[in-house]
Design a protein around this motif. Sequence first.
Motif, short mmCIF file in Angstrom:
data_model
loop_
_atom_site.label_atom_id
_atom_site.label_comp_id
_atom_site.label_asym_id
_atom_site.label_seq_id
_atom_site.Cartn_x
_atom_site.Cartn_y
_atom_site.Cartn_z
N TYR A 40 35.14 33.53 43.10
CA TYR A 40 34.07 34.51 42.86
C TYR A 40 34.46 35.38 41.67
O TYR A 40 35.55 35.95 41.65
CB TYR A 40 33.88 35.36 44.11
N VAL A 42 32.95 38.25 38.57
CA VAL A 42 31.85 39.13 38.15
C VAL A 42 32.04 39.51 36.69
O VAL A 42 33.17 39.49 36.17
CB VAL A 42 31.79 40.42 39.01
N ARG A 50 35.61 38.82 35.37
CA ARG A 50 36.81 39.14 36.15
C ARG A 50 36.77 38.36 37.46
O ARG A 50 35.76 38.39 38.18
CB ARG A 50 36.79 40.64 36.45
N ILE A 52 37.44 37.77 41.11
CA ILE A 52 37.72 38.62 42.28
C ILE A 52 38.41 37.80 43.37
O ILE A 52 39.40 38.24 43.96
CB ILE A 52 36.40 39.20 42.87
N ALA A 71 45.07 45.51 50.22
CA ALA A 71 44.98 46.81 49.55
C ALA A 71 43.56 47.01 49.03
O ALA A 71 42.78 46.05 48.95
CB ALA A 71 45.98 46.87 48.40
N SER A 72 43.24 48.22 48.66
CA SER A 72 41.90 48.50 48.14
C SER A 72 41.65 47.67 46.88
O SER A 72 42.50 47.59 46.00
CB SER A 72 41.81 49.99 47.82
N GLY A 73 40.49 47.02 46.83
CA GLY A 73 40.14 46.22 45.66
C GLY A 73 40.67 44.80 45.71
O GLY A 73 40.51 44.03 44.76
N ALA A 74 41.28 44.42 46.85
CA ALA A 74 41.86 43.06 46.94
C ALA A 74 40.78 41.99 47.07
O ALA A 74 41.03 40.82 46.79
CB ALA A 74 42.81 43.00 48.14
N GLY A 75 39.59 42.38 47.52
CA GLY A 75 38.50 41.41 47.63
C GLY A 75 38.03 41.16 49.06
O GLY A 75 37.30 40.20 49.31
N LYS A 76 38.40 42.04 49.98
CA LYS A 76 38.06 41.84 51.40
C LYS A 76 36.55 41.82 51.62
O LYS A 76 36.01 40.90 52.23
CB LYS A 76 38.66 42.97 52.26
N THR A 77 35.89 42.86 51.10
CA THR A 77 34.43 42.95 51.32
C THR A 77 33.73 41.79 50.63
O THR A 77 32.78 41.22 51.18
CB THR A 77 33.91 44.31 50.80
N SER A 78 34.21 41.44 49.43
CA SER A 78 33.58 40.31 48.72
C SER A 78 33.67 39.05 49.58
O SER A 78 32.69 38.31 49.73
CB SER A 78 34.26 40.06 47.38
N GLU A 202 34.57 46.72 57.83
CA GLU A 202 35.26 47.96 58.22
C GLU A 202 34.59 48.68 59.40
O GLU A 202 34.06 49.79 59.23
CB GLU A 202 35.37 48.89 57.01
N HIS A 235 40.90 48.68 57.35
CA HIS A 235 41.85 49.44 56.54
C HIS A 235 42.90 50.02 57.45
O HIS A 235 42.55 50.70 58.41
CB HIS A 235 41.12 50.62 55.88
N1 LIG Z 1 29.33 43.04 41.87
C1 LIG Z 1 30.47 43.50 41.36
N2 LIG Z 1 30.54 43.92 40.08
C2 LIG Z 1 31.69 44.38 39.55
N3 LIG Z 1 32.85 44.45 40.23
C3 LIG Z 1 32.85 44.05 41.51
C4 LIG Z 1 31.67 43.55 42.15
N4 LIG Z 1 31.98 43.22 43.42
C5 LIG Z 1 33.29 43.50 43.57
N5 LIG Z 1 33.81 43.98 42.44
C6 LIG Z 1 35.20 44.38 42.20
O1 LIG Z 1 35.98 43.43 42.88
C7 LIG Z 1 37.10 44.03 43.47
C8 LIG Z 1 37.11 43.70 44.94
O2 LIG Z 1 36.06 44.37 45.57
P1 LIG Z 1 35.92 44.43 47.15
O3 LIG Z 1 34.88 45.42 47.48
O4 LIG Z 1 35.73 43.06 47.66
O5 LIG Z 1 37.37 44.96 47.54
P2 LIG Z 1 37.90 45.50 48.92
O6 LIG Z 1 39.18 44.82 49.16
O7 LIG Z 1 36.89 45.40 49.98
O8 LIG Z 1 38.16 47.00 48.54
P3 LIG Z 1 38.03 48.31 49.44
O9 LIG Z 1 39.04 48.16 50.52
O10 LIG Z 1 38.40 49.42 48.50
O11 LIG Z 1 36.64 48.39 49.93
C9 LIG Z 1 37.00 45.51 43.20
O12 LIG Z 1 37.86 45.82 42.15
C10 LIG Z 1 35.56 45.71 42.82
O13 LIG Z 1 35.44 46.74 41.89
#
Ligand SMILES: Nc1ncnc2c1ncn2[C@@H]1O[C@H](COP(=O)(O)OP(=O)(O)OP(=O)(O)O)[C@@H](O)[C@H]1O
Length: 604
Positions: A40, A42, A50, A52, A71-78, A202, A235
């Motif tokens: 994935y 973006v 970039r 993800i 960690a935050s931004g690792a891509g969990k929600t994606s 979460e 988290h």
């Molecule tokens: N549609 C998008 N456009 C730009 N960047 C994106 C998009 N979706 C995700 N990202 C980036 O991808 C990375 C992973 O996002 P994601 O929300 O999956 O992380 P996360 O692990 O759930 O973080 P958190 O714990 O902080 O919620 C982040 O750096 C986010 O900024």
Amino acid sequence: MQEITIQQQIEIARLNETAMSSKSLRSRKVVDLAFKNINYSVVDTKGQSRQILKNLDGFCKGGEVTAILGASGAGKTSLLNILSARISNTKTARLTGKVFVNNIEYNSETFSNFAAYVMQNDVLFETLSPREAFEFVANLKYTDPELKIRRVEETIKTMKLERCQNAMIGGPNLKGISGGEKKRTSIGFELVTNPCCILLDEPTSGLDSFTAFQIIHELTLLAHDQDRTIVFTIHQPSSDIYLLFDRIMLLVQGKFIYQGPRSNLVDYFKGIGFSCPDHSNPLDYMISIMHQESQTNVDNFQTYFKEYDNYWASNVLKEIEQSSKSQIQFKKVETSTLYQINLIAKRALKSYFRDRLLIRQRFGMALFMGLLIGGTFYGIGSTQGTYVDYSSLAGLLFFLCMNMTFSSLFPVVLQFATERDVFLREENSKLYTTFSYFMGKSFVEVPFCLITPIIQELILYWMVGLNHMNGGIVVTHIFIAVLTCLNGNSIGLMAGCAFNDIKAATGFVPLALLPLFAFSGFYANPKQFYDWIGWIQYVSPIKYSFEAIARNEFQSRSYDFGDPNDVLGFNVGQWESVGILIAFFLVIRMFAFMFLHSLRQKQQ
Ligand SMILES: Nc1ncnc2c1ncn2[C@@H]1O[C@H](COP(=O)(O)OP(=O)(O)OP(=O)(O)O)[C@@H](O)[C@H]1O
């Protein structure tokens, strides 16, 4: 022996049936989730791509709880969004790979037939109680009345919502149930449909540690006792919560560094040289070695990735291979469009009557404006003949058109903004179609656009002394006022559907309306418009409202300077203007529907 009456026999049979069906709901088919080669990426604001998520394979076993950490931004929600089929390819996002349930590929259309997604924010209809929210879903998803009741009762019991089942859910402006109860209601909302699999983003965020533990514990029961597949991102869970997980996925910079049973986690990392200190929460330790702020961690990432590839990658592929092949039925209960519209309209109406502020605002405004305008223009209609009389009357009529447009426009923009997420969530869960929602909402809005102008006009009509030569003139005036309100309401709905952000919607609407007002024939005479810009008058519904209402008012009034309709440069005609207003109403509504439809598609 005492004889059992027929009534008792029926009751016993019913209880047995209920018990059997309840059991059958519990001993459900177990489903395994899997994903392969997920990539994935973006594109950011500078046009840079970039990545993800990087080539992920994964497996979530049925009847187990899988926690995704990182960690935050690792891509969990994606990752969770991809698993719930909420991400698709767009101009700025590129997704490749496949998601499977019991070895069958699924997509956004089929996801809701076996699974449910619980968002991080509790997106619920604020004015309903948890019980009413569950009944709403049950009514849309089941046709058997007994099953509907049973599913609602079971959900309330499972989510332990007995105490607050009839309390208002509430929201930012409306006092309601607690955060933990809201989270339970959100989960229950999805549980009513009895999904085999529940994905949660979460589920413990914003909750105190005890409530967080309770929520995860309840999810564990859903997995272990009812064979559901539970997957969530989380988290920094406490060590108590950690012990409830069956399976853990650890993500670093979009790649897995661990994927397997919770019980193996500590030993695995010890084996590759990262020992968790005794008596500490293993996940606190994991987070401490996964975050990117430390250079030592970043240097170690390659070791984590290499060891994962050596140890877990093939294991996971094997698990995917062995995942359940049992058929799952993509069962879809479809209620009729009319039935959906009816339920949505009833809910919206209930919401209006419970949110007293909204009702007071709309009716109070009509009452207040009626008195204010009546007082300000008191008696001006009773005198006639001079230019001064004409100009005050024309000013009043134009002011009425403006007022009716704005007063019916803003409430709907604000209201839709608060409801937008609820609509997107429910539409995503395939509870109803976009069309049903749109029609349901419209049916509730229309009576307001009928009643409020009638109240306002009836108050001011006699105070001002407007034309009451005959009943037809009065009825026509009110009819035009209603049409003006309907058009304002449609513009508000269109703006609410077109903009993602309420600030943008409320900022844009007055700006867009200004030229329409300027070219509506009151401020500048249409005879003097330049051709290159004069066309704006024809796309202004206010022009037609003003012409229709003014022509109606000025009939049988005579002035020393001639015909006011000529002075105002009217060029359409009274009934022609009414016809165009009706056409405007239909066209603007159609645009509003198209924006709503595209909003839903953008969300996907
Ligand atoms: N549609 C998008 N456009 C730009 N960047 C994106 C998009 N979706 C995700 N990202 C980036 O991808 C990375 C992973 O996002 P994601 O929300 O999956 O992380 P996360 O692990 O759930 O973080 P958190 O714990 O902080 O919620 C982040 O750096 C986010 O900024």
